[in-house]
Design a protein around this motif. Structure first.
Motif, PDB file in Angstrom:
ATOM      1  N   ARG A 261       2.065   1.672  -3.429  1.00 22.83           N
ATOM      2  CA  ARG A 261       0.937   2.020  -4.298  1.00 22.83           C
ATOM      3  C   ARG A 261       0.621   3.511  -4.192  1.00 22.83           C
ATOM      4  NH1 ARG A 261      -4.314   2.340  -3.053  1.00 22.83           N
ATOM      5  NH2 ARG A 261      -4.005   1.281  -1.055  1.00 22.83           N
TER       6      ARG A 261
ATOM      7  N   ARG B 133      -6.591   5.973 -10.294  1.00 26.76           N
ATOM      8  CA  ARG B 133      -6.971   4.555 -10.275  1.00 26.76           C
ATOM      9  C   ARG B 133      -6.057   3.745  -9.375  1.00 26.76           C
ATOM     10  NH1 ARG B 133      -6.942   0.481 -15.533  1.00 26.76           N
ATOM     11  NH2 ARG B 133      -7.538  -1.397 -14.400  1.00 26.76           N
ATOM     12  N   MET B 134      -4.740   4.034  -9.445  1.00 22.73           N
ATOM     13  CA  MET B 134      -3.802   3.311  -8.596  1.00 22.73           C
ATOM     14  C   MET B 134      -4.045   3.628  -7.123  1.00 22.73           C
ATOM     15  SD  MET B 134       0.400   3.250  -8.675  1.00 22.73           S
ATOM     16  CE  MET B 134       0.442   2.429 -10.264  1.00 22.73           C
TER      17      MET B 134
ATOM     18  N   ASP C  50       0.821  -1.211   0.000  1.00 16.55           N
ATOM     19  CA  ASP C  50       0.000   0.000   0.000  1.00 16.55           C
ATOM     20  C   ASP C  50       0.855   1.262   0.000  1.00 16.55           C
ATOM     21  OD1 ASP C  50      -2.378  -1.325  -0.138  1.00 16.55           O
ATOM     22  OD2 ASP C  50      -2.798  -1.259   2.014  1.00 16.55           O
TER      23      ASP C  50
ATOM     24  N   LYS D 287       3.038  -2.807  -8.946  1.00 19.01           N
ATOM     25  CA  LYS D 287       2.564  -3.883  -9.812  1.00 19.01           C
ATOM     26  C   LYS D 287       3.687  -4.389 -10.711  1.00 19.01           C
ATOM     27  CE  LYS D 287      -2.308  -2.530  -9.894  1.00 19.01           C
ATOM     28  NZ  LYS D 287      -3.472  -2.139 -10.728  1.00 19.01           N
TER      29      LYS D 287
ATOM     30  N   ASP E 144      -7.060   1.686  -6.049  1.00 18.88           N
ATOM     31  CA  ASP E 144      -6.947   0.236  -6.203  1.00 18.88           C
ATOM     32  C   ASP E 144      -6.582  -0.404  -4.868  1.00 18.88           C
ATOM     33  OD1 ASP E 144      -6.980  -2.186  -7.429  1.00 18.88           O
ATOM     34  OD2 ASP E 144      -4.958  -2.037  -8.263  1.00 18.88           O
ATOM     35  N   SER E 145      -7.083  -1.594  -4.647  1.00 17.76           N
ATOM     36  CA  SER E 145      -6.777  -2.287  -3.379  1.00 17.76           C
ATOM     37  C   SER E 145      -6.035  -3.571  -3.660  1.00 17.76           C
ATOM     38  CB  SER E 145      -8.059  -2.586  -2.620  1.00 17.76           C
ATOM     39  OG  SER E 145      -8.937  -3.386  -3.393  1.00 17.76           O
TER      40      SER E 145
END
Length: 215
Positions: A74, A210-211, A71, A135, A214-215
């Motif tokens: 992210r 979006r990132m 996280d 990612k 995102d989870s």
């Protein structure tokens, strides 16, 4: 071995062809110059190689095992993407204002020779965008081991595949840079270039949001 190599290069092609933040940034930088676009490619592929080496040592497994670590990366990645997006939109607005000023003076519409970022800034942008994407790290961990030949030493094989992956993508994304350069006559028009920067800035901004969500 040849069959594995062909399969690996085919998979690399599919990965590179999938649109993502790096593709948008490379095209955006190529609007400035081929040199800027290619240095962005080199920065991005340095990040690919780094994540491949990290995956070879198994360190990226920490991201899959630790929700907190993932996280944090992210959110950092989302901030980087949003920052690139806002920067691009600001540059598009400045280009519009400059074109308006030139037009008021009766000058011709400015062409390709606009604001040009330094070499280090282009390279750093590609590197930072790749390294800030968790990612990319997790993907390297799941992607590369599939193509390690049976019986081959795991660590050297993974590092070798990471290097091949990065070099292959330099060639692949180099085609993007070349194509944008070939379209220089059309894309160098201030109006066209401004619209493309607005689109790429908006896409980077949306990808960042979006990132973050995102989870």
């Amino acid at each position: 071995m040849p069959t594995t190599l062909i399969a690996f290069l085919g998979a690399c092609t599919l990965v590179a062809a999938s649109p993502g933040p790096s593709t948008v940034l490379i095209i955006k930088q190529s609007l400035h110059s081929r040199r800027s676009g290619f240095l962005t490619v080199l920065g991005n592929e340095t990040g690919v190689f780094i994540w491949g080496v990290v995956a070879a040592f198994g360190l990226t497994a920490l991201l899959t095992a630790s929700e907190v670590a993932y996280d944090v990366m992210r959110i950092v990645g989302a901030v980087v993407l949003v920052g690139f997006g806002l920067q691009t939109l600001r540059h598009a607005r400045r280009t519009k204002q400059a074109a308006g000023a030139e037009g008021a003076q009766g000058a011709e519409e400015p062409v390709w020779e606009g604001t040009r970022k330094g070499d280090w800034a282009s390279y750093r942008g590609g590197l930072l965008l790749n390294l800030a994407n968790p990612k990319a790290a997790v993907f390297a961990l799941s992607f590369l081991p599939q193509f390690v030949p049976q019986g081959a030493p795991h660590l050297p094989a993974m590092v070798g595949l990471a290097a091949l992956w990065a070099v292959y993508e330099v060639g692949y994304y180099g085609l993007y840079v070349w194509f944008v350069g070939r379209m220089k006559t059309v894309l160098s028009r201030a109006g066209v270039r401004r619209r493309l920067e607005q689109v790429s800035g908006g896409v980077l901004l949306l990808l960042g949001v979006r990132m973050a969500l995102d989870s």
